[in-house]
Design a protein around this motif. Structure first.
Motif, short mmCIF file in Angstrom:
data_model
loop_
_atom_site.label_atom_id
_atom_site.label_comp_id
_atom_site.label_asym_id
_atom_site.label_seq_id
_atom_site.Cartn_x
_atom_site.Cartn_y
_atom_site.Cartn_z
N UNK B 145 0.84 -1.21 0.00
CA UNK B 145 0.00 0.00 0.00
C UNK B 145 0.87 1.25 0.00
N UNK B 182 -6.16 -2.81 -4.21
CA UNK B 182 -6.30 -3.70 -3.05
C UNK B 182 -6.57 -5.13 -3.52
N UNK B 301 -15.83 -3.71 1.95
CA UNK B 301 -14.84 -3.20 2.90
C UNK B 301 -15.36 -3.53 4.29
N UNK B 303 -14.46 -3.67 8.64
CA UNK B 303 -13.68 -3.02 9.70
C UNK B 303 -13.72 -3.89 10.95
N UNK B 313 -8.98 -2.05 8.81
CA UNK B 313 -9.89 -2.07 7.66
C UNK B 313 -9.31 -2.98 6.58
N UNK B 342 -5.99 -8.11 5.75
CA UNK B 342 -5.29 -6.86 5.50
C UNK B 342 -3.77 -7.06 5.47
#
Lengths: 624, 624
Positions: B145, B182, B301, B303, B313, B342
């Motif tokens: 990222x 992503x 998405x 969390x 997230x 993640x």
């Protein structure tokens, strides 16, 4: 608005009622206090009732730009956040660089006053002349970087500036910061105030255009040229900071015996080399970064290379974080300092206080005041960087022992008991920054008197006490005479920079004639150095009045006992303690405050044009 | 280029020499194999010598779009990466959605062939007709990222598409993925190939414009309408996936006894409710996401809300990751699955294989084959989600016991010894995906025969064996008769979608007449369903030829012994094993391959227009 520099409008956001309205900027106040910290202090004093709960609906959160924000001049990208601090219970100003203030101005506002408390999470969206309060339920619970990324995605705008809180702010962690970009409004728990209001973020559409009216373009251009020249010619801003950033301070501070180590048990860290700016530059820096129009590029992107932290990138760490996560915790693992810095930014947690809270706990652990039964099984020895990084997450989430530390070391000591309070290195509840007062006594006086508690920024004496060459008012670091005058001057100087609104580094590079010229040109009113010092004095006195109203007097202008009574055991400051009381006498006298009480006198308040403030203190029986 | 749909050019990047050159697309090959997986397979077969080291300079890494990529039609945003896998030592195709392929086309390329090996880290930057090889030393070591964020910052372009690797790719971790946005090119270690070439990233400037020529606009529009209609009317793509994404599969799979649990010791997970799509939707989803022009919005998405994961997230987790990090590890903590997802994306690690490698280690630990002395002190019991998340980081960084697992469960078992290999749930070195073959035997046959090792994507029998209603070729899941024919058809169908280049969900929503119409309209050549099946058969046979050249025969088309010999202990598949051999007989026969050896026959190869492939195999003495 007859002056240049200002947008002329303040946005007031009432989260209880769910409405916004625009108000004209108070032009008189702006001329008397400039903007940023000055103007916001005046708003906070006028609008807050005394003794309100910092985390209740009566507190207000003020974002304030200054007359130079958005001018494009170097070192003018800061924004001030002013509020009543939950950590200290007194006045709080915290500033961050970045593009938020400039874009706020471009959007037509000098500042935002957030009041009340929303029932459900919201964010404020400023774009094309509209101010909307929108639901932030989607973002509630998110880290600060994801919040910013997702807001940009959802608003379909790459170019927006966001100030937001992460889980610590939402959970009212009193060390919570507000994050904008990768920069932090770090100290004093402003993030918890924002979280208490259920305000997840303020987002401003970025126009990428010059945002203010400059009254005298030619004089402005001259002043800007002079500023660039000064920055270039100053060794720190022209050479040292571009290469090493503030971590360049690690080795000199250690050499002078003022690098706080193992919770201020020493001012000398035998592994300082490993956490130095030189080591960082050679082994960790991947990129130099600058704020808009800034030639200094003090900011460094660093990448952790080894161990469990390998692959972690951060903007930073700066000197303060290297101190708090490094020497202060007896930690020389630089990779872990990078990871700690990133975690603090990503969660939204003050990296100074967070590291110091852990350092306090480490000293308690080593003294047997805490055991693994208290610490969720963590062996909390100095130098245990894995424990340090783990605890940051736990503090951010209020998890287990992290919850004990989440509101700072002082409140932690009250939960821990067992006489632990004497190991809390704080002033007025705020953890000490990275300079050992026993080796630079003026800094000690500044910690004791600064408006937000222990704060290096409000009266940065390092140039005058340590580097001295070419510094204004060079003084002997171990002497205490003359420090009252020195700290007065430096605190006033800084108040002007914080109100204008300049970055801290400008203060090192310029004498006050550069801001005087720049402000005169932009605002269109002649301001000389003497007048600016008076503005600085006015701001410091106004903030003091706020704190006096909250109960602060001379008895609160203290330092941890260790610094007053335990002679420094080693290093260049060996044998010294801080002689605080005589410095305080001189300080109050210089300020024109009552030497016995530390309360500004009526005469001084009126002389500074703060008659209304005097009247308010008198009404409350605080002016004797 | 006489056909529509193609850009007409391939970019060849020679990292050893440090140069790039453009080559015309082979139009004959494009018509015979379409693009994506098909065309790239042909290039890999022609250009790679047999038995080369997948992590050596002789391997090539091919990014390939397809004729529909960039058309704007729904479900056509995928890109194929084709290479020789370090994990399996055979052919690898791995596809990801996102905008990379479309932008590659807009930039004028159907694909990129990366060959050789750079001496120092580089990235490839495609912009405005230029292809540059640039130093990536700054980005080496960074997570995926941050790499993407920093590239955008440094190239001063918000709108670029990046495919990159993180620390696992750089460290040649054989489970390393390539990440774009992503999304992951997940399986088989393509990230390690990219890392071995010291290629950190490929960045393409995004033009945001239609990128291909469509030969028959009216027919194209009709086909697109039909596609949208089919997607809308199909229950999965019209209702279930928009709401729950692929995690909607968790409960039905568990109900049918095919949700692999605790390293395939069971097909039933008693805590499936907690990791279900329904629970995810209610408690974790913050946003629905879609690829460009896709009405399905399968991506969620989520969390994490609680425990040490609170605040994390992720885009996902999809069904496969919920299986691999959830039931397969006996883990019902959904927050930890979010965190694991993640981490895998941010590091660039195949989340299926990573979870399965941990599940394998967990079974070894529970059987006493591994102890805390082997695992860096980690108590590796099923359900220990903290250990799971910790191990992902260790695998990504090749740290301690993570290094043992970093190249997949099979290679780990060889380092561990002690008869642990029998607990490795793999085919040809690739860890099994999330469907239990004892309860859907066609899937078992597909795992045994799929071109890249155990792979659900290459022959997804779930519609035909589990849901059955409205599915093509509905069959009894526990029967083995007819599965050879079924898997042939589904593998061929999928090859067409992977070459066109369609998303997997299109396969569920359309029958092959939609792609036939769309391809005919775009390319300008009449392609009917029969011809497309022939294309699919051709691709599968060509890929098989590649694998045959690497030594693969019928002896390698196996399943883990557990699935063949241990009857399922509980749940709806209780008592069943997989009867692989009779299914293989039928499969090879249907394919026109030699039933004894599993090698395509010369007749079949020629019949499919692969005479050159036949000649090559003959030259090597592989065609008997």
């Amino acid at each position: 608005m007859k002056y240049g520099g200002y947008a002329g409008k303040i946005l007031r956001v009432d989260l209880t009622k769910g409405g916004t309205r625009e108000e004209p900027l108070d032009e008189d106040a702006a001329l008397k206090l400039l903007g940023g910290r000055g103007l916001a202090a005046s708003i906070l004093f006028r609008e807050l009732k005394p003794k309100i709960d910092p985390l209740g609906p009566e507190n207000k959160l003020i974002f304030m730009s200054g007359p130079l924000a958005g001018s494009g001049a170097p070192c003018t990208t800061r924004c001030a956040v002013v509020t009543k601090s939950p950590l200290t219970g007194i006045y709080l100003v915290t500033l961050a660089a970045g593009n938020f203030a400039g874009q706020l101005k471009a959007e037509g506002y000098d500042g935002i006053i957030v009041e009340g408390m929303a029932e459900k999470p919201v964010y404020v969206w400023l774009h094309e002349g509209k101010a909307e309060i929108r639901s932030a339920e989607r973002y509630w619970g998110m880290m600060t970087e994801d919040t910013q990324t997702l807001l940009k995605e959802d608003l379909r705008e790459d170019k927006i500036e966001v100030a937001c809180v992460g889980p610590p702010g939402e959970r009212l962690v009193q060390l919570a910061s507000i994050i904008s970009g990768r920069r932090a409004f770090g100290r004093g728990g402003a993030g918890a105030v924002m979280g208490s209001k259920k305000l997840k973020a303020v987002a401003v559409l970025s126009k990428q255009k010059p945002s203010i009216r400059i009254k005298n373009q030619e004089a402005y251009r001259e002043a800007v040229s002079l500023a660039y020249k000064n920055i270039r010619e100053n060794k720190a801003t022209g050479q040292t900071f571009p290469k090493y950033g503030t971590p360049s301070l690690v080795l000199p501070m250690n050499e002078h015996g003022v690098l706080p180590t193992r919770n201020f048990q020493s001012g000398f860290f035998d592994k300082a080399e490993l956490i130095s700016g030189e080591n960082m530059r050679t082994n960790y820096v991947v990129k130099d970064k600058a704020c808009f129009a800034c030639p200094i590029m003090c900011s460094k992107l660093t990448l952790a290379r080894a161990g469990p932290y390998a692959g972690v990138l951060t903007e930073g760490p700066d000197y303060e974080t290297i101190y708090s996560m490094g020497s202060e915790c007896g930690n020389s693992n630089f990779d872990s300092i990078i990871a700690a810095d990133r975690l603090c930014d990503d969660y939204g947690l003050d990296s100074i206080s967070a590291g110091c809270a852990v350092a306090f706990a480490m000293e308690c652990f080593e003294r047997g005041i805490l055991t693994t039964r208290d610490t969720d099984g963590i062996e909390l020895h100095f130098g245990n960087h894995v424990a340090l990084v783990e605890l940051i997450g736990k503090m951010a989430r209020r998890e287990g022992f992290g919850d004990v530390l989440a509101d700072g070391a002082l409140k932690a000591s009250r939960r821990i008991g067992r006489d632990s309070e004497k190991y809390v290195m704080h002033v007025k509840g705020m953890e000490l920054p990275g300079y050992e007062p026993r080796g630079m006594k003026g800094m000690g006086l500044n910690y004791a008197t600064a408006c937000r508690g222990a704060c290096h920024c409000r009266g940065y004496t390092v140039h005058s006490e340590i580097f001295r060459r070419n510094a204004p008012w060079p003084t002997e670091p171990f002497a205490y005479e003359g420090k009252g005058k020195l700290v007065n001057a430096i605190q006033d100087l800084r108040a002007v920079y914080d109100a204008s609104i300049f970055c801290a580094f400008a203060q090192g590079a310029y004498s006050l004639d550069v801001p005087a010229k720049m402000l005169s040109a932009v605002i269109g009113v002649k301001l000389d150095e003497a007048e600016l010092y008076r503005v600085g004095h006015r701001i410091n006195t106004l903030e003091r009045a706020f704190n006096v109203r909250e109960g602060v007097t001379r008895k609160d202008d203290v330092l941890p006992e260790r610094l007053l009574k335990e002679p420094m055991p080693e290093g260049a400051s060996k044998g010294y303690v801080v002689e605080l009381e005589p410095m305080l006498d001189e300080y109050y006298e210089q300020r024109g405050w009552n030497v016995e009480t530390g309360i500004p006198t009526k005469v001084e308040l009126k002389e500074l044009g703060l008659a209304d403030v005097a009247a308010e203190l008198e009404r409350l029986g605080l002016l004797k």
